[in-house]
Design a protein around this motif. Structure first.
Motif, PDB file in Angstrom:
ATOM      1  N   UNK A   1     -43.175 136.657  88.062  1.00  0.00           N
ATOM      2  CA  UNK A   1     -42.940 138.080  88.011  1.00  0.00           C
ATOM      3  C   UNK A   1     -41.477 138.355  88.334  1.00  0.00           C
ATOM      4  N   UNK A   2     -40.879 139.179  87.532  1.00  0.00           N
ATOM      5  CA  UNK A   2     -39.482 139.522  87.757  1.00  0.00           C
ATOM      6  C   UNK A   2     -39.410 140.660  88.768  1.00  0.00           C
ATOM      7  N   UNK A   3     -38.572 140.495  89.774  1.00  0.00           N
ATOM      8  CA  UNK A   3     -38.419 141.525  90.791  1.00  0.00           C
ATOM      9  C   UNK A   3     -37.644 142.722  90.250  1.00  0.00           C
ATOM     10  N   UNK A   4     -36.618 142.452  89.489  1.00  0.00           N
ATOM     11  CA  UNK A   4     -35.791 143.514  88.917  1.00  0.00           C
ATOM     12  C   UNK A   4     -35.902 143.480  87.396  1.00  0.00           C
ATOM     13  N   UNK A   5     -35.590 144.596  86.791  1.00  0.00           N
ATOM     14  CA  UNK A   5     -35.590 144.632  85.332  1.00  0.00           C
ATOM     15  C   UNK A   5     -34.386 143.853  84.811  1.00  0.00           C
ATOM     16  N   UNK A   6     -34.364 143.612  83.532  1.00  0.00           N
ATOM     17  CA  UNK A   6     -33.251 142.865  82.944  1.00  0.00           C
ATOM     18  C   UNK A   6     -31.976 143.706  82.872  1.00  0.00           C
ATOM     19  N   UNK A   7     -32.070 144.976  83.246  1.00  0.00           N
ATOM     20  CA  UNK A   7     -30.904 145.850  83.209  1.00  0.00           C
ATOM     21  C   UNK A   7     -29.786 145.320  84.094  1.00  0.00           C
ATOM     22  N   UNK A   8     -30.135 144.761  85.238  1.00  0.00           N
ATOM     23  CA  UNK A   8     -29.114 144.250  86.142  1.00  0.00           C
ATOM     24  C   UNK A   8     -28.334 143.095  85.510  1.00  0.00           C
ATOM     25  N   UNK A   9     -29.027 142.186  84.849  1.00  0.00           N
ATOM     26  CA  UNK A   9     -28.324 141.059  84.223  1.00  0.00           C
ATOM     27  C   UNK A   9     -27.488 141.541  83.037  1.00  0.00           C
ATOM     28  N   UNK A  10     -27.989 142.534  82.307  1.00  0.00           N
ATOM     29  CA  UNK A  10     -27.212 143.093  81.189  1.00  0.00           C
ATOM     30  C   UNK A  10     -25.947 143.752  81.713  1.00  0.00           C
ATOM     31  N   UNK A  11     -26.080 144.530  82.782  1.00  0.00           N
ATOM     32  CA  UNK A  11     -24.899 145.181  83.376  1.00  0.00           C
ATOM     33  C   UNK A  11     -23.929 144.148  83.946  1.00  0.00           C
ATOM     34  N   UNK A  12     -24.463 143.072  84.510  1.00  0.00           N
ATOM     35  CA  UNK A  12     -23.601 142.003  85.029  1.00  0.00           C
ATOM     36  C   UNK A  12     -22.792 141.359  83.904  1.00  0.00           C
ATOM     37  N   UNK A  13     -23.445 141.081  82.788  1.00  0.00           N
ATOM     38  CA  UNK A  13     -22.749 140.489  81.647  1.00  0.00           C
ATOM     39  C   UNK A  13     -21.702 141.447  81.081  1.00  0.00           C
ATOM     40  N   UNK A  14     -22.035 142.721  81.047  1.00  0.00           N
ATOM     41  CA  UNK A  14     -21.072 143.716  80.572  1.00  0.00           C
ATOM     42  C   UNK A  14     -19.871 143.798  81.506  1.00  0.00           C
ATOM     43  N   UNK A  15     -20.106 143.702  82.809  1.00  0.00           N
ATOM     44  CA  UNK A  15     -18.992 143.700  83.768  1.00  0.00           C
ATOM     45  C   UNK A  15     -18.141 142.444  83.624  1.00  0.00           C
ATOM     46  N   UNK A  16     -18.770 141.309  83.340  1.00  0.00           N
ATOM     47  CA  UNK A  16     -18.011 140.075  83.100  1.00  0.00           C
ATOM     48  C   UNK A  16     -17.118 140.218  81.874  1.00  0.00           C
ATOM     49  N   UNK A  17     -17.656 140.827  80.821  1.00  0.00           N
ATOM     50  CA  UNK A  17     -16.869 141.073  79.615  1.00  0.00           C
ATOM     51  C   UNK A  17     -15.681 141.983  79.929  1.00  0.00           C
TER      52      UNK A  17
END
Length: 131
Positions: A1-17
């Protein structure tokens, strides 16, 4: 079960970009007077392809369904603009273009941070029970 939605990883990747783009733009601005320096840019397409290849997996309910597989090229997302020259010394940095890119990237970064803060505020509200 995922604790957080995938939004956090998407936002992290966008911040890396956005962070990588900031570094590249800063390098271009710092080398505006360097002879024969070729401007660099961050290719969104390359970064998207790398993410797609590394983290995207499809669920197939039938063996006849297509797999989503990309070609793992290993290309760097930073590309050099080789065919341009804006000055007599062979430098290809256009300071006006770089400053406009810098401003646009700053707005993009701020929007991502605001969205991330909103997600954390929502989580905090859930943890406190809506109070």
């Amino acid at each position: 079960m995922k604790l957080f939605s995938s939004t956090f990883s998407i936002l992290e990747n966008a911040l890396n970009y956005s962070s990588l783009k900031q570094k590249v733009i800063s390098q271009n601005i710092a080398n505006v007077d360097t002879p024969n320096y070729k401007a660099k840019d961050v290719s969104f397409k390359s970064m998207f392809q790398q993410e797609f290849n590394s983290s995207f997996e499809n669920y197939r309910t039938d063996k006849r369904h297509f797999r989503f597989e990309g070609s793992s090229t290993g290309n760097s997302p930073v590309v050099t603009k080789k065919n341009l020259s804006y000055s007599q010394n062979g430098n290809s940095v256009d300071i006006d273009h770089e400053m406009a890119d810098l401003a646009a990237n700053q707005i993009y970064y701020n929007a991502l941070i605001e969205r991330l803060n909103g997600k954390f505020a929502s989580l905090q509200s859930v943890i406190k029970g809506g109070k």
